[in-house]
Scaffold this motif. Structure first.
Motif, PDB file in Angstrom:
ATOM      1  N   GLU A 193     -14.283  14.795  10.438  1.00  0.00           N
ATOM      2  CA  GLU A 193     -13.544  13.706  11.082  1.00  0.00           C
ATOM      3  C   GLU A 193     -13.808  13.677  12.582  1.00  0.00           C
ATOM      4  O   GLU A 193     -13.878  12.607  13.179  1.00  0.00           O
ATOM      5  N   TYR A 194     -13.925  14.842  13.181  1.00  0.00           N
ATOM      6  CA  TYR A 194     -14.256  14.878  14.604  1.00  0.00           C
ATOM      7  C   TYR A 194     -15.597  14.180  14.854  1.00  0.00           C
ATOM      8  O   TYR A 194     -15.738  13.391  15.796  1.00  0.00           O
ATOM      9  N   TYR A 244      -2.388   8.739   9.129  1.00  0.00           N
ATOM     10  CA  TYR A 244      -2.436   7.355   8.645  1.00  0.00           C
ATOM     11  C   TYR A 244      -1.548   6.470   9.520  1.00  0.00           C
ATOM     12  O   TYR A 244      -1.939   5.364   9.912  1.00  0.00           O
ATOM     13  N   PHE A 272      -1.382  13.794   5.139  1.00  0.00           N
ATOM     14  CA  PHE A 272      -2.180  12.609   5.478  1.00  0.00           C
ATOM     15  C   PHE A 272      -1.364  11.483   6.106  1.00  0.00           C
ATOM     16  O   PHE A 272      -1.906  10.641   6.806  1.00  0.00           O
ATOM     17  N   ASP A 274      -3.192   5.654  12.689  1.00  0.00           N
ATOM     18  CA  ASP A 274      -4.266   4.672  12.501  1.00  0.00           C
ATOM     19  C   ASP A 274      -3.694   3.275  12.241  1.00  0.00           C
ATOM     20  O   ASP A 274      -4.210   2.278  12.736  1.00  0.00           O
ATOM     21  N   ALA A 275      -2.618   3.214  11.454  1.00  0.00           N
ATOM     22  CA  ALA A 275      -2.070   1.914  11.059  1.00  0.00           C
ATOM     23  C   ALA A 275      -1.186   1.312  12.155  1.00  0.00           C
ATOM     24  O   ALA A 275      -1.029   0.095  12.231  1.00  0.00           O
ATOM     25  N   ALA A 309      -8.960  16.716  17.815  1.00  0.00           N
ATOM     26  CA  ALA A 309      -9.359  17.825  16.930  1.00  0.00           C
ATOM     27  C   ALA A 309      -8.631  19.111  17.309  1.00  0.00           C
ATOM     28  O   ALA A 309      -8.196  19.871  16.440  1.00  0.00           O
ATOM     29  N   LEU A 347      -6.203  21.300  14.926  1.00  0.00           N
ATOM     30  CA  LEU A 347      -6.471  22.722  14.693  1.00  0.00           C
ATOM     31  C   LEU A 347      -5.252  23.578  15.014  1.00  0.00           C
ATOM     32  O   LEU A 347      -4.937  24.539  14.300  1.00  0.00           O
ATOM     33  N   LYS A 406      -9.536  10.561   2.124  1.00  0.00           N
ATOM     34  CA  LYS A 406      -9.139  11.922   2.497  1.00  0.00           C
ATOM     35  C   LYS A 406      -8.296  12.558   1.388  1.00  0.00           C
ATOM     36  O   LYS A 406      -8.419  13.753   1.098  1.00  0.00           O
ATOM     37  N   LEU A 407      -7.429  11.750   0.776  1.00  0.00           N
ATOM     38  CA  LEU A 407      -6.613  12.256  -0.331  1.00  0.00           C
ATOM     39  C   LEU A 407      -7.480  12.642  -1.519  1.00  0.00           C
ATOM     40  O   LEU A 407      -7.236  13.664  -2.174  1.00  0.00           O
ATOM     41  N   LYS A 435      -9.290   4.862   4.526  1.00  0.00           N
ATOM     42  CA  LYS A 435      -9.580   6.190   5.083  1.00  0.00           C
ATOM     43  C   LYS A 435      -8.638   7.240   4.500  1.00  0.00           C
ATOM     44  O   LYS A 435      -9.072   8.316   4.053  1.00  0.00           O
ATOM     45  N   ALA A 436      -7.349   6.925   4.464  1.00  0.00           N
ATOM     46  CA  ALA A 436      -6.365   7.873   3.916  1.00  0.00           C
ATOM     47  C   ALA A 436      -6.654   8.159   2.444  1.00  0.00           C
ATOM     48  O   ALA A 436      -6.551   9.302   1.983  1.00  0.00           O
ATOM     49  N   GLN A 437      -7.035   7.110   1.694  1.00  0.00           N
ATOM     50  CA  GLN A 437      -7.303   7.315   0.264  1.00  0.00           C
ATOM     51  C   GLN A 437      -8.516   8.237   0.071  1.00  0.00           C
ATOM     52  O   GLN A 437      -8.514   9.088  -0.822  1.00  0.00           O
ATOM     53  N   LYS A 454       0.835  -1.200   0.000  1.00  0.00           N
ATOM     54  CA  LYS A 454       0.000   0.000   0.000  1.00  0.00           C
ATOM     55  C   LYS A 454       0.870   1.250   0.000  1.00  0.00           C
ATOM     56  O   LYS A 454       1.894   1.290   0.683  1.00  0.00           O
ATOM     57  N   PHE A 460     -11.983  20.158   9.941  1.00  0.00           N
ATOM     58  CA  PHE A 460     -11.783  19.242  11.068  1.00  0.00           C
ATOM     59  C   PHE A 460     -13.087  18.673  11.630  1.00  0.00           C
ATOM     60  O   PHE A 460     -13.068  17.626  12.274  1.00  0.00           O
ATOM     61  N   ASP A 462     -10.787   1.179   8.004  1.00  0.00           N
ATOM     62  CA  ASP A 462      -9.483   0.728   7.523  1.00  0.00           C
ATOM     63  C   ASP A 462      -8.574   1.937   7.267  1.00  0.00           C
ATOM     64  O   ASP A 462      -8.944   2.852   6.519  1.00  0.00           O
ATOM     65  N   PRO A 463      -7.396   1.965   7.897  1.00  0.00           N
ATOM     66  CA  PRO A 463      -6.524   3.147   7.800  1.00  0.00           C
ATOM     67  C   PRO A 463      -6.167   3.530   6.361  1.00  0.00           C
ATOM     68  O   PRO A 463      -6.160   4.713   6.012  1.00  0.00           O
ATOM     69  N   TYR A 464      -5.896   2.530   5.546  1.00  0.00           N
ATOM     70  CA  TYR A 464      -5.514   2.815   4.160  1.00  0.00           C
ATOM     71  C   TYR A 464      -6.694   3.392   3.365  1.00  0.00           C
ATOM     72  O   TYR A 464      -6.551   4.419   2.689  1.00  0.00           O
ATOM     73  N   PRO A 477     -11.577  12.282  20.946  1.00  0.00           N
ATOM     74  CA  PRO A 477     -11.920  13.009  19.712  1.00  0.00           C
ATOM     75  C   PRO A 477     -11.726  14.526  19.823  1.00  0.00           C
ATOM     76  O   PRO A 477     -11.218  15.158  18.892  1.00  0.00           O
ATOM     77  N   VAL A 515       0.790   5.424   0.605  1.00  0.00           N
ATOM     78  CA  VAL A 515       0.067   6.615   1.063  1.00  0.00           C
ATOM     79  C   VAL A 515       0.963   7.817   0.793  1.00  0.00           C
ATOM     80  O   VAL A 515       2.137   7.837   1.185  1.00  0.00           O
ATOM     81  N   ASP A 539      -9.089  15.811  -0.834  1.00  0.00           N
ATOM     82  CA  ASP A 539      -8.096  16.877  -0.965  1.00  0.00           C
ATOM     83  C   ASP A 539      -7.891  17.267  -2.435  1.00  0.00           C
ATOM     84  O   ASP A 539      -7.795  18.449  -2.761  1.00  0.00           O
ATOM     85  N   ARG A 540      -7.864  16.278  -3.325  1.00  0.00           N
ATOM     86  CA  ARG A 540      -7.719  16.599  -4.751  1.00  0.00           C
ATOM     87  C   ARG A 540      -8.938  17.367  -5.250  1.00  0.00           C
ATOM     88  O   ARG A 540      -8.823  18.237  -6.107  1.00  0.00           O
ATOM     89  N   ILE A 545     -14.149  23.930  15.830  1.00  0.00           N
ATOM     90  CA  ILE A 545     -14.328  24.866  14.719  1.00  0.00           C
ATOM     91  C   ILE A 545     -13.703  24.308  13.445  1.00  0.00           C
ATOM     92  O   ILE A 545     -12.928  23.362  13.496  1.00  0.00           O
ATOM     93  N   ASP A 546     -14.068  24.925  12.317  1.00  0.00           N
ATOM     94  CA  ASP A 546     -13.406  24.696  11.034  1.00  0.00           C
ATOM     95  C   ASP A 546     -13.926  23.454  10.304  1.00  0.00           C
ATOM     96  O   ASP A 546     -13.802  22.330  10.790  1.00  0.00           O
TER      97      ASP A 546
END
Lengths: 250, 250
Positions: free
Chosen positions: B91-92, A92, A88, A95-96, A111, A115, B114-115, B110-112, A81, B88, B106-108, A107, A83, B118-119, B84-85
């Motif tokens: 995910e909070y 990650y 990120f 988490d991993a 956060a 921030l 989020k990525l 989840k990261a994908q 995998k 964040f 799953d961490p992977y 939580p 990342v 982001d794109r 705030i924001d």
């Protein structure tokens, strides 16, 4: 924690992809890049055994685009995998590898630390001010005022020994490389009026000065960082569009 | 899921802070702000019972600065905690209400996701192009080319029914408001050559058109969004520095 390859030469266009042994955790790095350094420090702080592959990101090896669509550092690869992106990778990794979690599990606390790290990205945004001065010393007064303003904000946001509390944590590790880039710049003649010893200065920034020194001397940072001399030389070459020596200091 | 106060009038400077009943989950919102909408959609999609407080963010109520240091929307408040924001809050919320988790565990994966989200922030960055055209129609060709480029990228990144897979998820919910702002803009005369029906267009963007329609009609979006007419009118007033009517459509 064993980081191998920290001082390996940067692989450039035409260079082969090093074979990845099964089970190996690999991180693709650029030794002078603060974003890559965020991921490197996080890997080191978590004590992950990792193989470091240093990259020349000007003449990128062709095979690296199969890892990162833009060919940028950092990226991590393990268990098949990949990342990408320093924004990120740290979360990650928490988490991993939850057994070495750096972000709080609560939580709300998590956060708040994210921030705080986000507010400290103002430090990253100030670094280009120093590049501008490296190109044109006449801009110094105007540009360093912006840097001082950001350092003042960072001093105010530091309400404990570390941004994460009594021990270093997420906001400390991910923001440190950008403070370090200002420190490197301070060693260049006429770029910014900040001391390189007791940086950024006990008078103006007493808490931040203790913080910077403590982080700089930490095992995590020491195991991945470059010397101030090499760092400043690389930054100056980058700012002035000079030739970049990715193997500086090796 | 019960969202109360979605259509409440915006509180402005001088307006009192509504008393917060113990145990109430509150979200501070601005009805036409895409960042606030990210948080609102996430709250709605998770089925959280929430009290919505709409704000006038031009003449901000004084007490709100005790919730958010910059006085911006969105923010959430519950159990005496404020987060705030929009970067964040989602995910909070997944961390604080794991039983209705939207991001993968799953961490992977989840990261994908989020990525990918982001794109898709490229869509948010394209919205100011439309503000520029609202101010000066002669910029249309130049500016809409950038919007089309971003929509093309979004079409290519959509490899399933939704960015999160076969059902809507994190990247869908947090990026939708920015696509919607382009849709609102398309209803204004001479701003951008995109259809308002079957937006952004089945010929050029077939997958994205199905996606947009599906998200727009979803309960989560329908429970928090504004009409295209009001949205376009507000955006146009914002772009042209006109007077902002925060209660438009109420």
């Amino acid at each position: 924690m064993v980081l191998t390859g920290v001082t390996s030469k940067a692989i450039r266009k035409g260079g082969a992809e090093p074979p990845l042994a099964p089970g190996t955790f690999r991180i693709y790095n650029m030794r002078f890049c603060p974003w890559a350094e965020k991921a490197m420090i996080y890997v080191a702080a978590k004590g992950i055994d990792a193989e470091v592959i240093n990259l020349n990101v000007t003449d990128k090896p062709e095979w690296y685009f199969s890892k990162h669509y833009q060919g940028k550092a950092p990226a991590i690869e393990h268990d098949g995998k990949i990342v990408i992106d320093s924004g990120f990778i740290p979360e990650y990794l928490d988490d991993a590898f939850p057994e070495t979690r750096i972000l709080p599990t609560d939580p709300y606390e998590k956060a708040q630390q994210k921030l705080l790290a986000d507010r400290l990205t103002a430090v990253a945004h100030a670094v280009p001010c120093l590049f501008a001065v490296m190109r044109d010393r006449s801009l110094k007064d105007e540009k360093q005022a912006k840097v001082f303003e950001v350092l003042k904000m960072a001093e105010e946001l530091l309400t404990d020994d570390f941004y994460a509390g009594s021990t270093p944590g997420f906001p400390d590790y991910v923001s440190f490389p950008f403070f370090e880039k200002i420190w490197w710049s301070a060693s260049l003649d006429g770029v910014v009026d900040l001391p390189t010893s007791s940086f950024p200065g006990v008078e103006q920034y007493p808490k931040l000065t203790r913080w910077f020194s403590s982080l700089l001397e930490s095992d995590a940072v020491q195991s991945v960082t470059q010397s101030i001399r090499d760092g400043a030389e690389f930054m100056n070459a980058y700012a002035t569009h000079g030739e970049l020596n990715y193997d500086l200091g090796l």
